[in-house]
Design a protein around this motif. Sequence first.
Motif, PDB file in Angstrom:
ATOM      1  N   ILE B   6       0.871  -1.177   0.000  1.00 49.07           N
ATOM      2  CA  ILE B   6       0.000   0.000   0.000  1.00 49.07           C
ATOM      3  C   ILE B   6       0.908   1.226   0.000  1.00 49.07           C
ATOM      4  CG2 ILE B   6      -1.701   1.288   1.350  1.00 49.07           C
ATOM      5  CD1 ILE B   6      -2.249  -1.619   2.689  1.00 49.07           C
ATOM      6  N   ALA B  25      -5.997   0.341   5.294  1.00 50.69           N
ATOM      7  CA  ALA B  25      -5.572  -1.005   5.703  1.00 50.69           C
ATOM      8  C   ALA B  25      -6.299  -1.412   6.972  1.00 50.69           C
ATOM      9  CB  ALA B  25      -4.064  -1.042   5.944  1.00 50.69           C
ATOM     10  N   LYS B  26      -6.410  -2.723   7.158  1.00 48.57           N
ATOM     11  CA  LYS B  26      -7.029  -3.291   8.356  1.00 48.57           C
ATOM     12  C   LYS B  26      -6.064  -4.297   8.974  1.00 48.57           C
ATOM     13  CE  LYS B  26     -11.367  -5.497   9.866  1.00 48.57           C
ATOM     14  NZ  LYS B  26     -10.935  -6.795  10.392  1.00 48.57           N
ATOM     15  N   MET B  27      -5.838  -4.160  10.279  1.00 50.53           N
ATOM     16  CA  MET B  27      -5.014  -5.117  11.033  1.00 50.53           C
ATOM     17  C   MET B  27      -5.841  -5.572  12.220  1.00 50.53           C
ATOM     18  SD  MET B  27      -1.868  -4.211  13.588  1.00 50.53           S
ATOM     19  CE  MET B  27      -3.027  -3.107  14.388  1.00 50.53           C
ATOM     20  N   ASN B  28      -6.166  -6.853  12.296  1.00 54.94           N
ATOM     21  CA  ASN B  28      -7.069  -7.346  13.346  1.00 54.94           C
ATOM     22  C   ASN B  28      -8.324  -6.476  13.337  1.00 54.94           C
ATOM     23  OD1 ASN B  28      -5.082  -9.244  13.948  1.00 54.94           O
ATOM     24  ND2 ASN B  28      -4.133  -7.946  15.486  1.00 54.94           N
ATOM     25  N   ASN B  29      -8.697  -5.897  14.467  1.00 53.85           N
ATOM     26  CA  ASN B  29      -9.884  -5.031  14.465  1.00 53.85           C
ATOM     27  C   ASN B  29      -9.517  -3.550  14.504  1.00 53.85           C
ATOM     28  OD1 ASN B  29      -8.910  -5.288  17.063  1.00 53.85           O
ATOM     29  ND2 ASN B  29     -10.882  -4.818  18.002  1.00 53.85           N
ATOM     30  N   TYR B  30      -8.393  -3.232  13.868  1.00 57.74           N
ATOM     31  CA  TYR B  30      -7.956  -1.833  13.779  1.00 57.74           C
ATOM     32  C   TYR B  30      -7.910  -1.373  12.325  1.00 57.74           C
ATOM     33  CZ  TYR B  30      -6.818  -1.460  18.682  1.00 57.74           C
ATOM     34  OH  TYR B  30      -6.918  -1.392  20.043  1.00 57.74           O
ATOM     35  N   PHE B  32      -6.194   1.486   9.661  1.00 54.37           N
ATOM     36  CA  PHE B  32      -5.222   2.528   9.346  1.00 54.37           C
ATOM     37  C   PHE B  32      -5.933   3.461   8.365  1.00 54.37           C
ATOM     38  CE2 PHE B  32      -1.102   1.065  11.042  1.00 54.37           C
ATOM     39  CZ  PHE B  32      -1.546  -0.117  11.601  1.00 54.37           C
ATOM     40  N   VAL B  98      -4.435   5.568  13.437  1.00 53.66           N
ATOM     41  CA  VAL B  98      -4.643   4.147  13.740  1.00 53.66           C
ATOM     42  C   VAL B  98      -5.639   4.081  14.891  1.00 53.66           C
ATOM     43  CG1 VAL B  98      -3.563   1.943  14.272  1.00 53.66           C
ATOM     44  CG2 VAL B  98      -2.220   3.740  13.149  1.00 53.66           C
ATOM     45  N   PRO B 100      -9.391   1.680  16.466  1.00 55.53           N
ATOM     46  CA  PRO B 100     -10.249   0.504  16.310  1.00 55.53           C
ATOM     47  C   PRO B 100     -11.309   0.700  15.227  1.00 55.53           C
ATOM     48  CG  PRO B 100      -9.985   1.036  18.634  1.00 55.53           C
ATOM     49  CD  PRO B 100      -9.405   2.187  17.850  1.00 55.53           C
TER      50      PRO B 100
END
Lengths: 121, 121
Positions: B6, B25-30, B32, B98, B100
Motif C-alpha cells: 500500500i 488497511a485493516k489489522m485485526n480489528n484496527y 489505518f 490508527v 479501532p
Amino acid sequence: MHYSAININEKLKKFSDVWSPKIIAKMNNYHFKLVKIKGDFIWHKHNETDEVFIVIEGEMKIEFKDGLVKIKKGEMFVVPKCTEHRTFSDHECNIMLVEPVGTINTGDAINGFTAVDNVWV
Amino acid sequence: MHYSAININEKLKKFSDVWSPKIIAKMNNYHFKLVKIKGDFIWHKHNETDEVFIVIEGEMKIEFKDGLVKIKKGEMFVVPKCTEHRTFSDHECNIMLVEPVGTINTGDAINGFTAVDNVWV
C-alpha cells in the motif's frame, strides 16, 4: 503539562542492531516498534495476530509460500495472521511494526533470531 | 498469488476533502486511515480507545485542556483515551490515524464534522 511528539528518525538514531525491534509507542494493547533489518530472516507465522510493516527508509521484501511482496519507503503491508512469511532485505532497511503487546518477532519459531521483548528506545 | 504494498502517497492523491478519514488497511480489528486536515477541529474525546496520529506531510497541533503538542512530518503521537483534545493546522496536513474499527472521528461529539465511517480509498 508538557506534551511532546515521538520523532521516528530520532528514535532510529538511537540503535544500530538489526532484527531487534524497539518499542516507541503504545496504543491500547498494541506496540509501535522500530526495527532495522538486513539479510534474511527465518520463516515463521503469528497464529494470534496480523502484523503491520511500514517502511521508513530503504526497501524490504516479504516472501510467502505462494508469492512475494516488495515494500519500499512510504509503503506498508499487512501480513495476515497464520500466514507463513520470511522477511529479507539486501541493504539495511528501517521499518515500523504495529502488533499486539507481547508479540514475539519470530512468532511460532523460537530460535537465535528471537529478540528480547519489551525493549523501549 | 499476487501481493502488493500500500503506497501511502498514492492513496493521498486519491482524495482532497479535509476532516474525512479514509481507510487504507485493516489489522485485526484496527483500521489505518489517511486524513487531510486544515483549520480547526472540534473538542472531543474517545472514551473507549487511544488514538494514534502519524504525520505524513506538513505539521499539525493538538490542544489539550492543559497543554499542546506540535507534530510534524515523521513524528507521531498517541492521544490517551478519555482525553479531551482538539486538532488544528494552519496549512493542509496529511496524517495517518490508527484506531479501532468503527471509531468515530468526532468521538463523543457528534456534529457537522462527524464523517461517514468505513470509507476506503
